[in-house]
Design a protein around this motif. Structure first.
Motif, short mmCIF file in Angstrom:
data_model
loop_
_atom_site.label_atom_id
_atom_site.label_comp_id
_atom_site.label_asym_id
_atom_site.label_seq_id
_atom_site.Cartn_x
_atom_site.Cartn_y
_atom_site.Cartn_z
N GLU A 19 1.10 -1.15 0.18
CA GLU A 19 0.02 0.09 -0.28
C GLU A 19 1.18 0.71 0.20
N ASP A 20 1.54 1.33 1.10
CA ASP A 20 2.79 2.75 0.74
C ASP A 20 3.44 2.19 -0.20
N MET A 21 3.87 1.11 -0.90
CA MET A 21 5.07 1.83 -2.26
C MET A 21 3.39 1.87 -3.69
N ILE A 22 2.17 1.98 -3.19
CA ILE A 22 1.01 1.73 -4.24
C ILE A 22 1.25 3.70 -4.29
N SER A 23 1.12 4.33 -2.78
CA SER A 23 0.38 5.61 -2.52
C SER A 23 1.94 6.27 -3.60
N LEU A 37 11.83 2.09 -15.23
CA LEU A 37 12.30 2.20 -13.80
C LEU A 37 10.27 2.04 -12.61
N LYS A 38 9.45 2.48 -13.83
CA LYS A 38 8.09 2.87 -12.62
C LYS A 38 7.68 0.70 -13.19
N ILE A 39 7.81 0.33 -13.87
CA ILE A 39 7.75 -1.10 -13.56
C ILE A 39 8.70 -1.88 -12.82
N GLU A 40 9.92 -1.48 -12.42
CA GLU A 40 10.68 -1.70 -11.63
C GLU A 40 9.45 -1.88 -10.32
N PHE A 41 10.16 -0.82 -9.73
CA PHE A 41 9.39 -0.23 -8.69
C PHE A 41 7.75 -1.21 -8.33
N LEU A 42 6.79 -1.11 -9.61
CA LEU A 42 5.43 -1.69 -9.08
C LEU A 42 5.78 -3.13 -9.33
N THR A 43 6.70 -3.79 -10.20
CA THR A 43 6.80 -5.18 -10.40
C THR A 43 7.31 -5.88 -8.77
N ALA A 62 2.40 -5.09 -13.83
CA ALA A 62 3.31 -3.45 -13.86
C ALA A 62 3.70 -2.66 -15.14
N ARG A 63 3.93 -4.41 -15.88
CA ARG A 63 3.59 -3.14 -17.71
C ARG A 63 2.87 -2.68 -18.45
N LEU A 64 1.77 -3.69 -17.89
CA LEU A 64 0.19 -3.06 -18.41
C LEU A 64 -0.48 -2.24 -17.66
#
Length: 75
Positions: A19-23, A37-43, A62-64
């Motif tokens: 939840e913190d990461m999504i925020s 970088l965004k994909i790596e973080f969401l993954t 994450a990619r989608l």
């Protein structure tokens, strides 16, 4: 972008909740254009979910979401 890079490089994401990461993603992604970088973080965030909570792998999910611009628009 700097906050995301710092979280990944010092591995503080390991102690963070999904939840913190999504925020953080919702707040920071609109500030930069580095999709990898965004994909790596969401993954990393989605890897914290139970496998049956995702209909695809954390990386594919994450990619989608990054390619669709979901987090950049604050959804």
């Amino acid at each position: 972008m700097d906050e995301i890079l710092e979280i990944i490089s010092n591995k503080s994401c390991l102690a963070m909740s999904k939840e913190d990461m999504i925020s953080i993603a919702r707040r920071e992604f609109r500030k930069f254009d580095d999709d990898l970088l965004k994909i790596e973080f969401l993954t990393l965030a989605f890897a914290k979910l139970e496998p049956d909570e995702l209909s695809m792998s954390p990386e594919k999910c994450a990619r989608l979401l990054v390619e669709s611009g979901t987090y950049e628009s604050g959804q």
